[in-house]
Motif scaffolding. Sequence first.
Motif, PDB file in Angstrom:
ATOM      1  N   UNK A  91     -23.470 -35.777  10.487  1.00 37.21           N
ATOM      2  CA  UNK A  91     -22.587 -35.013  11.374  1.00 37.21           C
ATOM      3  C   UNK A  91     -21.959 -35.870  12.470  1.00 37.21           C
ATOM      4  N   UNK A  92     -22.694 -36.857  12.958  1.00 39.64           N
ATOM      5  CA  UNK A  92     -22.130 -37.764  13.955  1.00 39.64           C
ATOM      6  C   UNK A  92     -20.967 -38.549  13.370  1.00 39.64           C
ATOM      7  N   UNK A  93     -21.138 -39.042  12.141  1.00 39.00           N
ATOM      8  CA  UNK A  93     -20.081 -39.823  11.493  1.00 39.00           C
ATOM      9  C   UNK A  93     -18.861 -38.973  11.191  1.00 39.00           C
ATOM     10  N   UNK A  94     -19.089 -37.760  10.708  1.00 37.37           N
ATOM     11  CA  UNK A  94     -17.971 -36.862  10.402  1.00 37.37           C
ATOM     12  C   UNK A  94     -17.188 -36.518  11.663  1.00 37.37           C
ATOM     13  N   UNK A  95     -17.870 -36.410  12.781  1.00 35.81           N
ATOM     14  CA  UNK A  95     -17.208 -36.059  14.037  1.00 35.81           C
ATOM     15  C   UNK A  95     -16.373 -37.204  14.588  1.00 35.81           C
ATOM     16  N   UNK A  96     -16.739 -38.438  14.249  1.00 34.71           N
ATOM     17  CA  UNK A  96     -16.108 -39.593  14.886  1.00 34.71           C
ATOM     18  C   UNK A  96     -15.206 -40.410  13.971  1.00 34.71           C
ATOM     19  N   UNK A  97     -15.316 -40.257  12.652  1.00 35.35           N
ATOM     20  CA  UNK A  97     -14.628 -41.190  11.756  1.00 35.35           C
ATOM     21  C   UNK A  97     -13.119 -41.145  11.921  1.00 35.35           C
ATOM     22  N   UNK A  98     -12.554 -39.963  12.181  1.00 34.10           N
ATOM     23  CA  UNK A  98     -11.102 -39.860  12.327  1.00 34.10           C
ATOM     24  C   UNK A  98     -10.601 -40.600  13.565  1.00 34.10           C
ATOM     25  N   UNK A  99     -11.486 -40.794  14.551  1.00 33.15           N
ATOM     26  CA  UNK A  99     -11.094 -41.527  15.759  1.00 33.15           C
ATOM     27  C   UNK A  99     -10.858 -43.003  15.466  1.00 33.15           C
ATOM     28  N   UNK A 100     -11.335 -43.454  14.308  1.00 32.85           N
ATOM     29  CA  UNK A 100     -11.210 -44.865  13.949  1.00 32.85           C
ATOM     30  C   UNK A 100     -10.348 -45.050  12.702  1.00 32.85           C
ATOM     31  N   UNK A 101      -9.387 -44.162  12.514  1.00 41.38           N
ATOM     32  CA  UNK A 101      -8.534 -44.207  11.328  1.00 41.38           C
ATOM     33  C   UNK A 101      -7.280 -45.049  11.518  1.00 41.38           C
ATOM     34  N   UNK A 102      -7.100 -45.622  12.704  1.00 35.28           N
ATOM     35  CA  UNK A 102      -5.910 -46.425  12.959  1.00 35.28           C
ATOM     36  C   UNK A 102      -5.800 -47.607  12.018  1.00 35.28           C
ATOM     37  N   UNK A 103      -4.592 -47.875  11.535  1.00 36.87           N
ATOM     38  CA  UNK A 103      -4.372 -48.968  10.596  1.00 36.87           C
ATOM     39  C   UNK A 103      -4.466 -50.320  11.293  1.00 36.87           C
ATOM     40  N   UNK A 104      -5.057 -51.270  10.617  1.00 37.12           N
ATOM     41  CA  UNK A 104      -5.129 -52.645  11.109  1.00 37.12           C
ATOM     42  C   UNK A 104      -3.726 -53.251  11.076  1.00 37.12           C
ATOM     43  N   UNK A 105      -3.338 -54.026  12.091  1.00 35.27           N
ATOM     44  CA  UNK A 105      -1.985 -54.600  12.115  1.00 35.27           C
ATOM     45  C   UNK A 105      -1.614 -55.308  10.810  1.00 35.27           C
ATOM     46  N   UNK A 106      -0.448 -54.953  10.293  1.00 36.74           N
ATOM     47  CA  UNK A 106       0.041 -55.548   9.053  1.00 36.74           C
ATOM     48  C   UNK A 106      -0.301 -54.758   7.812  1.00 36.74           C
ATOM     49  N   UNK A 107      -1.244 -53.815   7.925  1.00 40.11           N
ATOM     50  CA  UNK A 107      -1.692 -53.082   6.745  1.00 40.11           C
ATOM     51  C   UNK A 107      -0.569 -52.269   6.120  1.00 40.11           C
ATOM     52  N   UNK A 108       0.157 -51.530   6.930  1.00 43.52           N
ATOM     53  CA  UNK A 108       1.218 -50.678   6.397  1.00 43.52           C
ATOM     54  C   UNK A 108       2.267 -51.485   5.662  1.00 43.52           C
ATOM     55  N   UNK A 109       2.655 -52.619   6.238  1.00 41.73           N
ATOM     56  CA  UNK A 109       3.678 -53.459   5.615  1.00 41.73           C
ATOM     57  C   UNK A 109       3.193 -54.055   4.303  1.00 41.73           C
ATOM     58  N   UNK A 110       1.937 -54.486   4.265  1.00 40.50           N
ATOM     59  CA  UNK A 110       1.402 -55.077   3.040  1.00 40.50           C
ATOM     60  C   UNK A 110       1.286 -54.039   1.933  1.00 40.50           C
ATOM     61  N   UNK A 111       0.804 -52.847   2.257  1.00 38.29           N
ATOM     62  CA  UNK A 111       0.695 -51.786   1.256  1.00 38.29           C
ATOM     63  C   UNK A 111       2.072 -51.456   0.688  1.00 38.29           C
ATOM     64  N   UNK A 112       3.059 -51.354   1.560  1.00 40.44           N
ATOM     65  CA  UNK A 112       4.428 -51.070   1.111  1.00 40.44           C
ATOM     66  C   UNK A 112       4.951 -52.198   0.221  1.00 40.44           C
ATOM     67  N   UNK A 113       4.684 -53.427   0.601  1.00 36.38           N
ATOM     68  CA  UNK A 113       5.114 -54.595  -0.180  1.00 36.38           C
ATOM     69  C   UNK A 113       4.502 -54.571  -1.585  1.00 36.38           C
ATOM     70  N   UNK A 114       3.217 -54.290  -1.670  1.00 37.38           N
ATOM     71  CA  UNK A 114       2.543 -54.249  -2.970  1.00 37.38           C
ATOM     72  C   UNK A 114       3.090 -53.112  -3.826  1.00 37.38           C
ATOM     73  N   UNK A 115       3.273 -51.956  -3.208  1.00 35.56           N
ATOM     74  CA  UNK A 115       3.779 -50.793  -3.940  1.00 35.56           C
ATOM     75  C   UNK A 115       5.168 -51.062  -4.500  1.00 35.56           C
ATOM     76  N   UNK A 116       6.002 -51.716  -3.724  1.00 31.72           N
ATOM     77  CA  UNK A 116       7.352 -52.030  -4.175  1.00 31.72           C
ATOM     78  C   UNK A 116       7.350 -52.973  -5.372  1.00 31.72           C
ATOM     79  N   UNK A 117       6.297 -53.769  -5.498  1.00 33.71           N
ATOM     80  CA  UNK A 117       6.160 -54.678  -6.633  1.00 33.71           C
ATOM     81  C   UNK A 117       5.560 -53.987  -7.859  1.00 33.71           C
ATOM     82  N   UNK A 118       5.207 -52.732  -7.708  1.00 44.57           N
ATOM     83  CA  UNK A 118       4.600 -52.011  -8.816  1.00 44.57           C
ATOM     84  C   UNK A 118       3.103 -52.194  -8.921  1.00 44.57           C
ATOM     85  N   UNK A 119       2.495 -52.786  -7.890  1.00 44.89           N
ATOM     86  CA  UNK A 119       1.045 -52.971  -7.865  1.00 44.89           C
ATOM     87  C   UNK A 119       0.394 -51.689  -7.369  1.00 44.89           C
ATOM     88  N   UNK A 120      -0.620 -51.217  -8.085  1.00 47.72           N
ATOM     89  CA  UNK A 120      -1.302 -49.985  -7.718  1.00 47.72           C
ATOM     90  C   UNK A 120      -2.346 -50.251  -6.636  1.00 47.72           C
TER      91      UNK A 120
END
Length: 269
Positions: A91-120
């Motif tokens: 219950x402690x983890x469920x209450x707090x996990x969303x508070x730490x959902x922020x993306x690490x710098x560069x993650x969004x761009x890398x995921x988009x880059x991979x997806x555009x290449x057709x990588x799953x």
Amino acid sequence: MTNIEAVIFDWAGTVVDFGSLAPTSIFVQAFKAQYHFDLSLDEARQPMGLGKWDHIRALGNLPSVDQRWQQQFGHSMTDQEVDALYEAFMPLQKAKVADHAGLIPGASEIIQHLTQQGIKIGSCSGYPREVMDILIAAAAELGYQPDHVVATDDYPQGGRPHATMALANALALGVTSVGRCVKVDDAVPGIAEGLTAGMWTVALTDTGNEMGLTEEAYQQTPEAELAKRRQTITEKFQAAGAHYCVKSIADLPPVLAKINKRIDRGERP
């Protein structure tokens, strides 16, 4: 054209939660709440990457923890006590996990880059499903929606270092060969998982459990100190068999290019 068909990411410390803070702090709280036992953050980090029940069991087996546990309770930690700690943790983890959902710098761009290449984009975690469902929803609001997610309790023997979660991703994503998959993780059990599955592995040295710093603390730490710690972490991952080590998810493209060339030459992980 890319020879890599899928990249399978860990979650905390790899794509979200810089420093992998959510699970470690909650372990400390659970030990204190359930048994009035003082667990340090450094101790909490040591088995990171395992499923959470296994993580607690491994904590109980740490010599420093076992010694203090015996002094406080007169015996080593039992499985029943592990069960009780797990029940306090959830219950402690469920209450707090969303508070730490922020993306690490560069993650969004890398995921988009991979997806555009057709990588799953696959993913798996040491979190159980009831925690993952909360984290998945929180991360989706921030723009991260991998093609597949496997939680540590989705399959029997699913926990790391078993290959089950990585292989379940490969099956769900429809890849033609595990040798065309890359497992990216910030903890040794996650690298072992990828190796056991027959995949290429990339370890992250700076943003996850091993460095263990918040993003703010990381930015304020002198580079000489980071470099010293990074060298120790790199040696640990290399000893575990990681094919490559980079600082963060933002540094993946050059390594993936090298893996593509190795696959072109007929190499396998």
